[in-house]
Scaffold this motif. Structure first.
Motif, PDB file in Angstrom:
ATOM      1  N   MET A   1     -38.846   0.917 -48.916  1.00 28.22           N
ATOM      2  CA  MET A   1     -37.874   1.267 -49.935  1.00 28.22           C
ATOM      3  C   MET A   1     -38.066   0.367 -51.140  1.00 28.22           C
ATOM      4  O   MET A   1     -38.386  -0.793 -50.984  1.00 28.22           O
ATOM      5  CB  MET A   1     -36.462   1.096 -49.414  1.00 28.22           C
ATOM      6  CG  MET A   1     -36.082   2.107 -48.389  1.00 28.22           C
ATOM      7  SD  MET A   1     -34.349   1.985 -47.902  1.00 28.22           S
ATOM      8  CE  MET A   1     -34.347   0.435 -47.047  1.00 28.22           C
ATOM      9  N   ASN A   2     -37.806   0.905 -52.260  1.00 27.72           N
ATOM     10  CA  ASN A   2     -37.894   0.126 -53.476  1.00 27.72           C
ATOM     11  C   ASN A   2     -36.487  -0.188 -53.939  1.00 27.72           C
ATOM     12  O   ASN A   2     -35.689   0.707 -54.174  1.00 27.72           O
ATOM     13  CB  ASN A   2     -38.639   0.928 -54.548  1.00 27.72           C
ATOM     14  CG  ASN A   2     -38.904   0.121 -55.786  1.00 27.72           C
ATOM     15  OD1 ASN A   2     -38.306  -0.920 -56.005  1.00 27.72           O
ATOM     16  ND2 ASN A   2     -39.814   0.602 -56.589  1.00 27.72           N
ATOM     17  N   LEU A   3     -36.200  -1.463 -54.077  1.00 27.10           N
ATOM     18  CA  LEU A   3     -34.869  -1.862 -54.509  1.00 27.10           C
ATOM     19  C   LEU A   3     -34.856  -2.280 -55.968  1.00 27.10           C
ATOM     20  O   LEU A   3     -33.889  -2.847 -56.436  1.00 27.10           O
ATOM     21  CB  LEU A   3     -34.360  -2.995 -53.612  1.00 27.10           C
ATOM     22  CG  LEU A   3     -34.233  -2.595 -52.139  1.00 27.10           C
ATOM     23  CD1 LEU A   3     -33.780  -3.778 -51.312  1.00 27.10           C
ATOM     24  CD2 LEU A   3     -33.298  -1.426 -51.951  1.00 27.10           C
ATOM     25  N   ASN A   4     -35.933  -1.992 -56.699  1.00 28.34           N
ATOM     26  CA  ASN A   4     -35.952  -2.273 -58.127  1.00 28.34           C
ATOM     27  C   ASN A   4     -34.860  -1.458 -58.803  1.00 28.34           C
ATOM     28  O   ASN A   4     -34.621  -0.314 -58.470  1.00 28.34           O
ATOM     29  CB  ASN A   4     -37.306  -1.904 -58.734  1.00 28.34           C
ATOM     30  CG  ASN A   4     -38.418  -2.784 -58.220  1.00 28.34           C
ATOM     31  OD1 ASN A   4     -38.181  -3.929 -57.869  1.00 28.34           O
ATOM     32  ND2 ASN A   4     -39.616  -2.249 -58.168  1.00 28.34           N
ATOM     33  N   ASN A   5     -34.197  -2.055 -59.755  1.00 18.22           N
ATOM     34  CA  ASN A   5     -33.094  -1.400 -60.479  1.00 18.22           C
ATOM     35  C   ASN A   5     -31.976  -0.968 -59.541  1.00 18.22           C
ATOM     36  O   ASN A   5     -31.246  -0.032 -59.807  1.00 18.22           O
ATOM     37  CB  ASN A   5     -33.580  -0.176 -61.265  1.00 18.22           C
ATOM     38  CG  ASN A   5     -34.445  -0.565 -62.442  1.00 18.22           C
ATOM     39  OD1 ASN A   5     -34.490  -1.724 -62.848  1.00 18.22           O
ATOM     40  ND2 ASN A   5     -35.129   0.398 -62.990  1.00 18.22           N
ATOM     41  N   ASP A   6     -31.836  -1.663 -58.395  1.00 18.68           N
ATOM     42  CA  ASP A   6     -30.771  -1.366 -57.428  1.00 18.68           C
ATOM     43  C   ASP A   6     -30.790   0.084 -56.974  1.00 18.68           C
ATOM     44  O   ASP A   6     -29.755   0.684 -56.748  1.00 18.68           O
ATOM     45  CB  ASP A   6     -29.403  -1.718 -58.009  1.00 18.68           C
ATOM     46  CG  ASP A   6     -29.292  -3.196 -58.306  1.00 18.68           C
ATOM     47  OD1 ASP A   6     -28.680  -3.524 -59.323  1.00 18.68           O
ATOM     48  OD2 ASP A   6     -29.828  -4.015 -57.541  1.00 18.68           O
ATOM     49  N   SER A   7     -31.950   0.674 -56.846  1.00 19.28           N
ATOM     50  CA  SER A   7     -32.030   2.065 -56.425  1.00 19.28           C
ATOM     51  C   SER A   7     -33.191   2.252 -55.462  1.00 19.28           C
ATOM     52  O   SER A   7     -34.115   1.451 -55.416  1.00 19.28           O
ATOM     53  CB  SER A   7     -32.199   2.984 -57.629  1.00 19.28           C
ATOM     54  OG  SER A   7     -33.398   2.670 -58.293  1.00 19.28           O
ATOM     55  N   ILE A   8     -33.138   3.324 -54.720  1.00 15.25           N
ATOM     56  CA  ILE A   8     -34.203   3.673 -53.795  1.00 15.25           C
ATOM     57  C   ILE A   8     -34.999   4.805 -54.426  1.00 15.25           C
ATOM     58  O   ILE A   8     -34.432   5.771 -54.923  1.00 15.25           O
ATOM     59  CB  ILE A   8     -33.609   4.099 -52.444  1.00 15.25           C
ATOM     60  CG1 ILE A   8     -32.837   2.929 -51.839  1.00 15.25           C
ATOM     61  CG2 ILE A   8     -34.699   4.583 -51.512  1.00 15.25           C
ATOM     62  CD1 ILE A   8     -32.057   3.289 -50.593  1.00 15.25           C
ATOM     63  N   LEU A   9     -36.312   4.687 -54.397  1.00 14.87           N
ATOM     64  CA  LEU A   9     -37.156   5.729 -54.975  1.00 14.87           C
ATOM     65  C   LEU A   9     -37.150   6.971 -54.106  1.00 14.87           C
ATOM     66  O   LEU A   9     -37.053   6.898 -52.890  1.00 14.87           O
ATOM     67  CB  LEU A   9     -38.591   5.228 -55.104  1.00 14.87           C
ATOM     68  CG  LEU A   9     -38.858   4.177 -56.161  1.00 14.87           C
ATOM     69  CD1 LEU A   9     -40.308   3.743 -56.104  1.00 14.87           C
ATOM     70  CD2 LEU A   9     -38.525   4.687 -57.539  1.00 14.87           C
ATOM     71  N   LYS A  10     -37.251   8.108 -54.794  1.00 14.44           N
ATOM     72  CA  LYS A  10     -37.378   9.383 -54.083  1.00 14.44           C
ATOM     73  C   LYS A  10     -38.338  10.257 -54.881  1.00 14.44           C
ATOM     74  O   LYS A  10     -38.618   9.983 -56.055  1.00 14.44           O
ATOM     75  CB  LYS A  10     -36.017  10.048 -53.911  1.00 14.44           C
ATOM     76  CG  LYS A  10     -35.283  10.352 -55.194  1.00 14.44           C
ATOM     77  CD  LYS A  10     -33.898  10.897 -54.893  1.00 14.44           C
ATOM     78  CE  LYS A  10     -33.104  11.199 -56.134  1.00 14.44           C
ATOM     79  NZ  LYS A  10     -32.842  10.079 -57.008  1.00 14.44           N
ATOM     80  N   ALA A  11     -38.861  11.265 -54.244  1.00 11.51           N
ATOM     81  CA  ALA A  11     -39.797  12.176 -54.907  1.00 11.51           C
ATOM     82  C   ALA A  11     -39.164  12.735 -56.172  1.00 11.51           C
ATOM     83  O   ALA A  11     -38.000  13.122 -56.181  1.00 11.51           O
ATOM     84  CB  ALA A  11     -40.190  13.301 -53.962  1.00 11.51           C
ATOM     85  N   GLY A  12     -39.923  12.737 -57.254  1.00 10.03           N
ATOM     86  CA  GLY A  12     -39.450  13.257 -58.531  1.00 10.03           C
ATOM     87  C   GLY A  12     -38.946  12.187 -59.480  1.00 10.03           C
ATOM     88  O   GLY A  12     -38.795  12.443 -60.668  1.00 10.03           O
ATOM     89  N   ASP A  13     -38.683  10.981 -58.989  1.00 12.87           N
ATOM     90  CA  ASP A  13     -38.225   9.894 -59.864  1.00 12.87           C
ATOM     91  C   ASP A  13     -39.333   9.492 -60.830  1.00 12.87           C
ATOM     92  O   ASP A  13     -40.504   9.409 -60.454  1.00 12.87           O
ATOM     93  CB  ASP A  13     -37.830   8.660 -59.050  1.00 12.87           C
ATOM     94  CG  ASP A  13     -36.489   8.788 -58.368  1.00 12.87           C
ATOM     95  OD1 ASP A  13     -35.706   9.684 -58.735  1.00 12.87           O
ATOM     96  OD2 ASP A  13     -36.218   7.975 -57.465  1.00 12.87           O
ATOM     97  N   TRP A  14     -38.957   9.230 -62.073  1.00 14.41           N
ATOM     98  CA  TRP A  14     -39.901   8.738 -63.073  1.00 14.41           C
ATOM     99  C   TRP A  14     -40.002   7.238 -62.925  1.00 14.41           C
ATOM    100  O   TRP A  14     -38.988   6.551 -62.789  1.00 14.41           O
ATOM    101  CB  TRP A  14     -39.444   9.116 -64.476  1.00 14.41           C
ATOM    102  CG  TRP A  14     -39.730  10.556 -64.754  1.00 14.41           C
ATOM    103  CD1 TRP A  14     -38.924  11.616 -64.455  1.00 14.41           C
ATOM    104  CD2 TRP A  14     -40.909  11.098 -65.329  1.00 14.41           C
ATOM    105  NE1 TRP A  14     -39.543  12.787 -64.826  1.00 14.41           N
ATOM    106  CE2 TRP A  14     -40.756  12.500 -65.366  1.00 14.41           C
ATOM    107  CE3 TRP A  14     -42.084  10.534 -65.827  1.00 14.41           C
ATOM    108  CZ2 TRP A  14     -41.741  13.336 -65.879  1.00 14.41           C
ATOM    109  CZ3 TRP A  14     -43.055  11.374 -66.343  1.00 14.41           C
ATOM    110  CH2 TRP A  14     -42.879  12.765 -66.361  1.00 14.41           C
ATOM    111  N   VAL A  15     -41.242   6.741 -62.950  1.00 17.17           N
ATOM    112  CA  VAL A  15     -41.486   5.317 -62.746  1.00 17.17           C
ATOM    113  C   VAL A  15     -42.519   4.805 -63.741  1.00 17.17           C
ATOM    114  O   VAL A  15     -43.274   5.581 -64.332  1.00 17.17           O
ATOM    115  CB  VAL A  15     -41.983   5.028 -61.312  1.00 17.17           C
ATOM    116  CG1 VAL A  15     -40.911   5.347 -60.287  1.00 17.17           C
ATOM    117  CG2 VAL A  15     -43.262   5.790 -60.999  1.00 17.17           C
ATOM    118  N   LYS A  16     -42.520   3.495 -63.900  1.00 17.45           N
ATOM    119  CA  LYS A  16     -43.586   2.837 -64.647  1.00 17.45           C
ATOM    120  C   LYS A  16     -43.991   1.623 -63.845  1.00 17.45           C
ATOM    121  O   LYS A  16     -43.220   1.094 -63.040  1.00 17.45           O
ATOM    122  CB  LYS A  16     -43.150   2.446 -66.054  1.00 17.45           C
ATOM    123  CG  LYS A  16     -42.061   1.399 -66.111  1.00 17.45           C
ATOM    124  CD  LYS A  16     -41.716   1.069 -67.544  1.00 17.45           C
ATOM    125  CE  LYS A  16     -40.538   0.107 -67.589  1.00 17.45           C
ATOM    126  NZ  LYS A  16     -40.184  -0.245 -68.959  1.00 17.45           N
TER     127      LYS A  16
END
Length: 70
Positions: A1-16
């Motif tokens: 899980m990615n806790l960056n920005n206090d959120s969990i990544l999911k398919a469709g999320d925009w990332v850099k």
């Protein structure tokens, strides 16, 4: 899980983030493997033009979710 920005990544999320090759990448999450800490990203823009339009694997710790547009 990615806790960056206090959120969990999911398919469709925009990332850099920074690819394993050191390139700056902006794209969206296609999939991720929690146990491997790997995110598959479809590259929309990058400082390496040969990466644009491809799917690459990135380390979870090198990816930050971009804020949702309003």
């Amino acid at each position: 899980m990615n806790l960056n920005n206090d959120s969990i990544l999911k398919a469709g999320d925009w990332v850099k983030g920074i690819s394993m090759g050191g390139e700056l990448v902006i794209g969206y999450v296609e999939s991720f493997k929690i146990h491997d800490e790997i995110v598959k990203v479809s590259v929309i823009t990058s400082d390496n033009n040969t990466t644009v339009g491809k799917s690459i694997h990135m380390l979870n710790k090198n990816v930050v979710k971009m804020p949702d547009s309003k």
